[in-house]
Design a protein around this motif. Sequence first.
Motif, PDB file in Angstrom:
ATOM      1  N   TRP A 203       0.839  -1.205   0.000  1.00  0.00           N
ATOM      2  CA  TRP A 203       0.000   0.000   0.000  1.00  0.00           C
ATOM      3  C   TRP A 203       0.873   1.253   0.000  1.00  0.00           C
ATOM      4  O   TRP A 203       0.631   2.201  -0.756  1.00  0.00           O
ATOM      5  CB  TRP A 203      -0.911  -0.009   1.227  1.00  0.00           C
ATOM      6  N   SER A 204       1.897   1.270   0.852  1.00  0.00           N
ATOM      7  CA  SER A 204       2.747   2.460   0.957  1.00  0.00           C
ATOM      8  C   SER A 204       3.561   2.691  -0.306  1.00  0.00           C
ATOM      9  O   SER A 204       3.866   3.838  -0.649  1.00  0.00           O
ATOM     10  CB  SER A 204       3.691   2.322   2.161  1.00  0.00           C
ATOM     11  N   ARG A 207       0.904   4.616  -2.206  1.00  0.00           N
ATOM     12  CA  ARG A 207       0.173   5.745  -1.631  1.00  0.00           C
ATOM     13  C   ARG A 207       1.034   6.683  -0.774  1.00  0.00           C
ATOM     14  O   ARG A 207       0.585   7.773  -0.442  1.00  0.00           O
ATOM     15  CB  ARG A 207      -0.973   5.213  -0.769  1.00  0.00           C
ATOM     16  N   ALA A 208       2.222   6.257  -0.369  1.00  0.00           N
ATOM     17  CA  ALA A 208       3.045   7.097   0.511  1.00  0.00           C
ATOM     18  C   ALA A 208       3.429   8.397  -0.193  1.00  0.00           C
ATOM     19  O   ALA A 208       3.664   8.420  -1.406  1.00  0.00           O
ATOM     20  CB  ALA A 208       4.302   6.342   0.935  1.00  0.00           C
ATOM     21  N   PRO A 209       3.492   9.507   0.543  1.00  0.00           N
ATOM     22  CA  PRO A 209       3.833  10.796  -0.086  1.00  0.00           C
ATOM     23  C   PRO A 209       5.285  10.876  -0.553  1.00  0.00           C
ATOM     24  O   PRO A 209       5.603  11.688  -1.421  1.00  0.00           O
ATOM     25  CB  PRO A 209       3.554  11.809   1.025  1.00  0.00           C
ATOM     26  N   ALA A 210       6.174  10.065   0.010  1.00  0.00           N
ATOM     27  CA  ALA A 210       7.592  10.126  -0.354  1.00  0.00           C
ATOM     28  C   ALA A 210       7.815   9.469  -1.717  1.00  0.00           C
ATOM     29  O   ALA A 210       7.685   8.252  -1.860  1.00  0.00           O
ATOM     30  CB  ALA A 210       8.442   9.440   0.712  1.00  0.00           C
ATOM     31  N   SER A 211       8.158  10.264  -2.717  1.00  0.00           N
ATOM     32  CA  SER A 211       8.325   9.731  -4.069  1.00  0.00           C
ATOM     33  C   SER A 211       9.489   8.755  -4.153  1.00  0.00           C
ATOM     34  O   SER A 211       9.452   7.793  -4.927  1.00  0.00           O
ATOM     35  CB  SER A 211       8.528  10.878  -5.059  1.00  0.00           C
ATOM     36  N   TRP A 213      10.384   6.623  -1.950  1.00  0.00           N
ATOM     37  CA  TRP A 213       9.899   5.313  -1.480  1.00  0.00           C
ATOM     38  C   TRP A 213       9.044   4.646  -2.552  1.00  0.00           C
ATOM     39  O   TRP A 213       9.195   3.456  -2.827  1.00  0.00           O
ATOM     40  CB  TRP A 213       9.100   5.511  -0.190  1.00  0.00           C
ATOM     41  N   ARG A 214       8.162   5.411  -3.196  1.00  0.00           N
ATOM     42  CA  ARG A 214       7.307   4.845  -4.229  1.00  0.00           C
ATOM     43  C   ARG A 214       8.122   4.331  -5.414  1.00  0.00           C
ATOM     44  O   ARG A 214       7.753   3.338  -6.044  1.00  0.00           O
ATOM     45  CB  ARG A 214       6.284   5.872  -4.711  1.00  0.00           C
ATOM     46  N   ASN A 314      -3.723   1.831  -7.952  1.00  0.00           N
ATOM     47  CA  ASN A 314      -4.267   2.207  -6.644  1.00  0.00           C
ATOM     48  C   ASN A 314      -5.399   1.296  -6.183  1.00  0.00           C
ATOM     49  O   ASN A 314      -6.199   1.676  -5.327  1.00  0.00           O
ATOM     50  CB  ASN A 314      -4.757   3.659  -6.686  1.00  0.00           C
TER      51      ASN A 314
END
Length: 356
Positions: A203-204, A207-211, A213-214, A314
């Motif tokens: 999920w993170s 959806r996580a705000p840190a690009s 990490w994505r 998503n």
Amino acid sequence: EMAALVGMLQAFVAPAPSHRASITMRVPVHRGLAPSFAAAPQLSPLTLGLQSVHAAAAVAGMAFPEQADAFAASAWHAFDACSLTHERMFEASLSVSCFVLFILGFESLHMVLDARRWRIDGALPKNPLHGFTWQWWKSAVPAVTYLGAIWIYHQLGMGQLLFGLPPAEVLANGPGEPTWMRVVSEVSIGVFLYDLLFYPFHWSFHRAPASGWRKQHARHHVWGSTEVSAHNAVETIQNSFLDSGIQVFINICVQHISPWGFKHPLSRALHNMMVIYLLCESHSGYDLPFMSHRLFPGVFGGPVRHEQHHRQGNVFFHQFFTWADGPLGNTPTAAQDRKHVEALAAVARMGDPKRE
């Protein structure tokens, strides 16, 4: 003779449908999808037969526990008698072998089945088996990296540092014969926990705000973002080092969880085989009668849901199951479903024989 054999096989796995009369037959049906865009698939004889086998095995295991335990004990003795199973790198080698076997198997299906009939997108697979030929690094690099990491893990004694030694009785007398219920329970719990524990990471990754990490998960979605064709199984192992490392570490952790205090070696081996099969299945691009979502509808998501996840990103964060996506609001809207159906139908209409 080969043509006759293939014809008999195709007649057995499906209830004589027309040539993919509707692409919507391959799209998951759930509450958010309008009936006009999907229809419940017919149950094939193979699906019904395999469901019956699973039900019979479960009933037999409960009704005849002594015979079931004897079967488990026999399987354990055969397993234990093989010297390879006592090697420190056995589980890692088994995992790599299973990945190779399952990926090769799924990517070779177009040679014996009508791929247009069983592929999720209704088209021939694009570049099947290229991960073992001109794109050899797609299979070689993950295998070498994984085996090297596990070798270092053992060299440093990380297993003992993180999880301690097995119980004294096991060290003194060995693991002993497992019961049928123990093997079934440990494998089931392990598969469930693997899927559960990776869910928040998955999920993170979306959806996580840190690009930054994505981006660690973006490698796994390259095919879905650049190709219109349904996935090939080799895409299962296209991950960044961090992404794959998290999944491997989660698997190591759940291999040390058991109601019996330690997980039996036979259960550990079967767990690895099951997890790897389900991972390869979910990225196979096929919707076949023997797959998990057909045998256990509503329990497993299978490649149909996971293909939509790769297309839309998503939705559907489970790797295997379905139970958390709905309550957490991670299912597609009717508009997303409609867009997905239309995209699959467009691929099927292409009908380009050069795509193989």
